[in-house]
Design an enzyme around this catalytic site. Sequence first.
Site, PDB file in Angstrom:
ATOM      1  N   ASN A   1     -47.881  28.507  41.346  1.00  0.00           N
ATOM      2  CA  ASN A   1     -47.700  27.653  40.166  1.00  0.00           C
ATOM      3  C   ASN A   1     -47.698  28.576  38.949  1.00  0.00           C
ATOM      4  O   ASN A   1     -48.739  29.071  38.542  1.00  0.00           O
ATOM      5  CB  ASN A   1     -48.873  26.657  40.110  1.00  0.00           C
ATOM      6  CG  ASN A   1     -48.920  25.876  38.810  1.00  0.00           C
ATOM      7  OD1 ASN A   1     -47.967  25.882  38.031  1.00  0.00           O
ATOM      8  ND2 ASN A   1     -50.042  25.208  38.579  1.00  0.00           N
TER       9      ASN A   1
ATOM     10  N   LYS B   1     -47.143  27.847  35.936  1.00  0.00           N
ATOM     11  CA  LYS B   1     -47.573  27.187  34.691  1.00  0.00           C
ATOM     12  C   LYS B   1     -46.593  27.533  33.561  1.00  0.00           C
ATOM     13  O   LYS B   1     -45.400  27.661  33.827  1.00  0.00           O
ATOM     14  CB  LYS B   1     -49.017  27.577  34.366  1.00  0.00           C
ATOM     15  CG  LYS B   1     -49.936  27.359  35.570  1.00  0.00           C
ATOM     16  CD  LYS B   1     -51.398  27.471  35.258  1.00  0.00           C
ATOM     17  CE  LYS B   1     -52.197  27.206  36.532  1.00  0.00           C
ATOM     18  NZ  LYS B   1     -53.627  27.187  36.327  1.00  0.00           N
TER      19      LYS B   1
ATOM     20  N   HIS C   1     -51.513  17.874  38.459  1.00  0.00           N
ATOM     21  CA  HIS C   1     -52.339  19.064  38.234  1.00  0.00           C
ATOM     22  C   HIS C   1     -53.420  18.747  37.198  1.00  0.00           C
ATOM     23  O   HIS C   1     -53.164  17.985  36.256  1.00  0.00           O
ATOM     24  CB  HIS C   1     -51.454  20.222  37.761  1.00  0.00           C
ATOM     25  CG  HIS C   1     -52.203  21.523  37.739  1.00  0.00           C
ATOM     26  ND1 HIS C   1     -53.062  21.852  36.728  1.00  0.00           N
ATOM     27  CD2 HIS C   1     -52.244  22.545  38.624  1.00  0.00           C
ATOM     28  CE1 HIS C   1     -53.601  23.032  36.995  1.00  0.00           C
ATOM     29  NE2 HIS C   1     -53.128  23.469  38.140  1.00  0.00           N
TER      30      HIS C   1
ATOM     31  N   GLU D   1     -54.473  20.286  34.756  1.00  0.00           N
ATOM     32  CA  GLU D   1     -54.085  20.568  33.367  1.00  0.00           C
ATOM     33  C   GLU D   1     -53.240  19.427  32.802  1.00  0.00           C
ATOM     34  O   GLU D   1     -53.283  19.149  31.604  1.00  0.00           O
ATOM     35  CB  GLU D   1     -53.362  21.926  33.306  1.00  0.00           C
ATOM     36  CG  GLU D   1     -54.366  23.065  33.485  1.00  0.00           C
ATOM     37  CD  GLU D   1     -53.814  24.342  34.087  1.00  0.00           C
ATOM     38  OE1 GLU D   1     -52.575  24.518  34.118  1.00  0.00           O
ATOM     39  OE2 GLU D   1     -54.637  25.160  34.538  1.00  0.00           O
TER      40      GLU D   1
ATOM     41  N   GLU E   1     -58.110  21.282  44.093  1.00  0.00           N
ATOM     42  CA  GLU E   1     -58.352  22.329  43.100  1.00  0.00           C
ATOM     43  C   GLU E   1     -59.550  21.943  42.233  1.00  0.00           C
ATOM     44  O   GLU E   1     -59.400  21.135  41.300  1.00  0.00           O
ATOM     45  CB  GLU E   1     -57.131  22.505  42.200  1.00  0.00           C
ATOM     46  CG  GLU E   1     -55.876  22.914  42.935  1.00  0.00           C
ATOM     47  CD  GLU E   1     -54.885  23.585  41.996  1.00  0.00           C
ATOM     48  OE1 GLU E   1     -54.584  24.758  42.204  1.00  0.00           O
ATOM     49  OE2 GLU E   1     -54.445  22.936  41.033  1.00  0.00           O
TER      50      GLU E   1
ATOM     51  N   GLY F   1     -58.420  29.412  37.106  1.00  0.00           N
ATOM     52  CA  GLY F   1     -58.286  30.432  36.069  1.00  0.00           C
ATOM     53  C   GLY F   1     -59.594  31.056  35.632  1.00  0.00           C
ATOM     54  O   GLY F   1     -59.642  31.745  34.601  1.00  0.00           O
TER      55      GLY F   1
ATOM     56  N   SER G   1     -58.424  30.127  41.537  1.00  0.00           N
ATOM     57  CA  SER G   1     -58.817  31.541  41.619  1.00  0.00           C
ATOM     58  C   SER G   1     -58.624  32.154  43.003  1.00  0.00           C
ATOM     59  O   SER G   1     -59.411  32.992  43.435  1.00  0.00           O
ATOM     60  CB  SER G   1     -60.255  31.736  41.136  1.00  0.00           C
ATOM     61  OG  SER G   1     -60.360  31.406  39.758  1.00  0.00           O
TER      62      SER G   1
END
Length: 249
Positions: free
Chosen positions: A10, A12, A95, A97, A165, A171, A210
Site C-alpha cells: 500500500n 498510500k 483502511h 487512515e 491492521e 507506521g 510495521s
Amino acid sequence: MKPMPLVAGNWKMNGLRASQAELDALNAVLTAKGAPCEVLICPPFTLVAAFAAATGDKVAIGAQDCHAKQSGAHTGDISAEMLKDAGAGYVIVGHSERRADHGESSEAVRAKAEAVLAEGLKPIVCIGETESERDAGKTLDVVLGQLAGSVPTGSTAANTVIAYEPVWAIGTGRTPTVAEVAEVHTAIRSALVARFGADGTGFRILYGGSVKPDNANELMAADNVDGALVGGASLKASDFTGIIDAYRS
Ligand code: PGA
C-alpha cells in the site's frame, strides 16, 4: 486447504511517475526468482493505469479506495468501474487512515466493497483496533464488529481479502506479538466460518502494521496469517522482496 498467500503493498500518498522504477525492479526480481505467493502493489490513483500497463504477470496492481457509486456528481472521487478500466485487480477499502481522515463507517466501507465486487474486482477490507481500544480490552469486539459491518454478503474466499491492521502498529515500528496476532486472526477466522460456512476457511486474512523484512518471517508464520499488507516497506523493491522472501522455504 491453505489459501495462496498474498503480499500487498500500500503505497498510500507516495509515488511519482519515476517510482515505476521500483515496480520494474520488483518485476525483475520475481521474474528471475519466481513469486512464492501472490504479489500486489496499490499505488496512488495517478499511477494505477501506468503501473497496470507496465507490470508483468508476477505483480498485480490495485488501488487504495473507491467511491460506492459507479459514476455521477462526486467531484474528486474515483469509482471501481474506473479502476477496473485502468487495470486494477484489487481495491483496498476501509483502511484505518480513511476511517479516521474521512470518517468512513463500516457501513460506508461495506458499500465500497460491494461496488468493488460488482465490477468483478477484489476488495481488501481493512479492520483494526486503536491503541486505547486495545488497552481497554476491546480488541476482539472492535475487530469483529468491523468485520461483520464491513464485509458484504456477497463476499467469498475467492473474491474478498481481509486485512487486520492494528491502528497503533501502522507506521510506528511497533507490532503485536506473534501470539497477539494469532489470537486476533484466529478470532477473525472463526467469525468468517460462522458466517460463510466452510468457505470461511479459505478467506485470506492479511496482517498489516510495521511489517518489515526482519519481522516478516515470524509474523507470516502466525496461525491464520495468509499474507501481509505493507505500507512503508513496500515503497522500495529491495525491502518488499525481503518480505516476500518469508514465503520462500
Ligand atoms: P506500515 O503501513 O507497513 O507502514 O505500518 C501498513 C498499512 O497501513 O497498510
